[in-house]
Design a protein around this motif. Structure first.
Motif, PDB file in Angstrom:
ATOM      1  N   TYR A   1       0.824  -1.211   0.000  1.00  0.00           N
ATOM      2  CA  TYR A   1       0.000   0.000   0.000  1.00  0.00           C
ATOM      3  C   TYR A   1       0.856   1.258   0.000  1.00  0.00           C
ATOM      4  N   ARG A   2       2.002   1.213   0.686  1.00  0.00           N
ATOM      5  CA  ARG A   2       2.901   2.365   0.695  1.00  0.00           C
ATOM      6  C   ARG A   2       3.453   2.633  -0.708  1.00  0.00           C
TER       7      ARG A   2
ATOM      8  N   GLU B   1       0.734   4.184  -2.703  1.00  0.00           N
ATOM      9  CA  GLU B   1       0.529   5.577  -2.299  1.00  0.00           C
ATOM     10  C   GLU B   1       1.618   6.472  -2.877  1.00  0.00           C
TER      11      GLU B   1
ATOM     12  N   TYR C   1       1.008   7.008  -6.535  1.00  0.00           N
ATOM     13  CA  TYR C   1      -0.108   7.951  -6.743  1.00  0.00           C
ATOM     14  C   TYR C   1       0.337   9.376  -6.461  1.00  0.00           C
ATOM     15  N   ARG C   2       1.105   9.572  -5.366  1.00  0.00           N
ATOM     16  CA  ARG C   2       1.571  10.910  -5.034  1.00  0.00           C
ATOM     17  C   ARG C   2       2.522  11.448  -6.111  1.00  0.00           C
TER      18      ARG C   2
END
Length: 337
Positions: free
Chosen positions: A113-114, A117, A120-121
């Motif tokens: 998930y990191r 993320e 996405y960032r």
């Protein structure tokens, strides 16, 4: 874990042994065995059992006390299996191995998930930088074709830029430490830059600006500070009065801090909303009435201020105005938490 709870957990084991002893004692009585022999049998039978139970109780109590102590002083609770000693008994070993496997699986999911993320960032940050090119081209076209229509378009483009800036800061808000530069910042220069950014709004609404009492120097990140101050001043403009509005910006130096105060005489905030203005997505009565609030501006201001080691306080009275205080601690450089 109390002795009462421990014994209760072993009730079946004790009942079975006691029942067997009663049966054997009955048989011994039937064959006329001396009562002293029956009592001796009881002692031989139950003394080792009680000693074993007490030793196991002490060992388990010490283990659980150690685990509780570790958990109480451990910031990241999921690292328990990395710190605790492997138990010696078979049940403890099996539980320890299960926890290690579960912990490993949790780490793999968290890392997954990191990574998602971060991707996405990175995409958001790339998109923000890419979108600046057509916006800059639009501004250039507007500058070369000045009229009432293009001036209105320019105002809308400014709003788009502010929303895009908000997206960028939101995407970075959890990783401020990778994007900050602590240096000396003049509060007067900072406020003047923000006033210049919002000059057209002040002029169009006839708002008077008083920044004569702004002075002092702090140590922080100029870019992040400018975003916070711009959000606050933007709200002071957005929710101010037409033609008789006033925004007063001043600084006060105390023994332990410097306070930058931004005060307006606008519509104010109702009492039931004032405690929630820093919540993510909260727009309140004013946001619903004016229809211009995303509920992210003050949320980001509070979040960034906390990560910069600053205080942010807001007070307001309905119909009289709002006061926002940004508090800079004095002493050594204001480093991140």
């Amino acid at each position: 874990m109390s002795i009462k709870e421990y014994l209760k957990d072993r009730t079946v084991f004790l009942l079975i042994n006691f029942t067997l002893y009663i049966i054997i004692s009955g048989i011994l009585l039937l064959i006329n065995i001396n009562n002293k022999v029956i009592l001796l049998t009881f002692c031989i039978w139950f003394f080792p059992i009680l000693v074993y139970i007490m030793i196991e109780y002490v060992k388990q109590k010490l283990l659980y006390n150690e685990l509780n102590h570790i958990m109480d002083h451990l910031d990241k609770k999921y690292l328990l299996t990395e710190i605790m000693k492997k138990p010696e008994n078979i049940e403890g070993k099996l539980l320890y191995d299960v926890l290690r496997r579960a912990n490993k699986d949790m780490h793999e999911h968290v890392n997954n998930y990191r990574d998602r993320e971060n991707e996405y960032r990175e995409y958001i940050e790339t998109w923000v930088h890419e979108i600046k090119t057509p916006i800059a081209s639009t501004r250039l076209i507007i500058e070369n074709n000045q009229n009432d229509i293009t001036r209105n378009i320019k105002e809308e483009v400014k709003k788009i830029e502010e929303y895009i800036e908000q997206v960028l800061y939101y995407s970075r808000s959890n990783n401020v430490s990778k994007d900050y530069l602590i240096k000396e910042v003049s509060l007067a220069d900072l406020v003047k830059r923000v006033i210049k950014r919002n000059s057209r709004d002040f002029i169009s609404k006839g708002i008077i600006i008083d920044i004569e009492a702004v002075e002092g120097t702090v140590y922080s990140d100029a870019k992040w500070l400018e975003f916070i101050v711009n959000q606050v001043i933007g709200n002071a403009t957005k929710y101010n009065r037409e033609h008789d509005g006033r925004v007063t910006i001043s600084t006060d130096r105390n023994e332990n801090n410097i306070v930058l105060t931004i005060e307006d005489n606008g519509i104010g905030i109702i009492d039931k909303d004032i405690s929630r203005v820093f919540e993510k997505g909260f727009t309140g009565e004013n946001g619903r009435e004016f229809g211009k609030s995303t509920g992210l501006g003050l949320y980001l201001c509070k979040k960034l201020a906390e990560q910069l080691g600053l205080g942010l306080i807001i007070t307001s009275k309905m119909g009289e105005g709002t006061r926002v205080k940004l508090i800079f601690p004095l002493g050594s450089v204001n480093l991140m938490h």
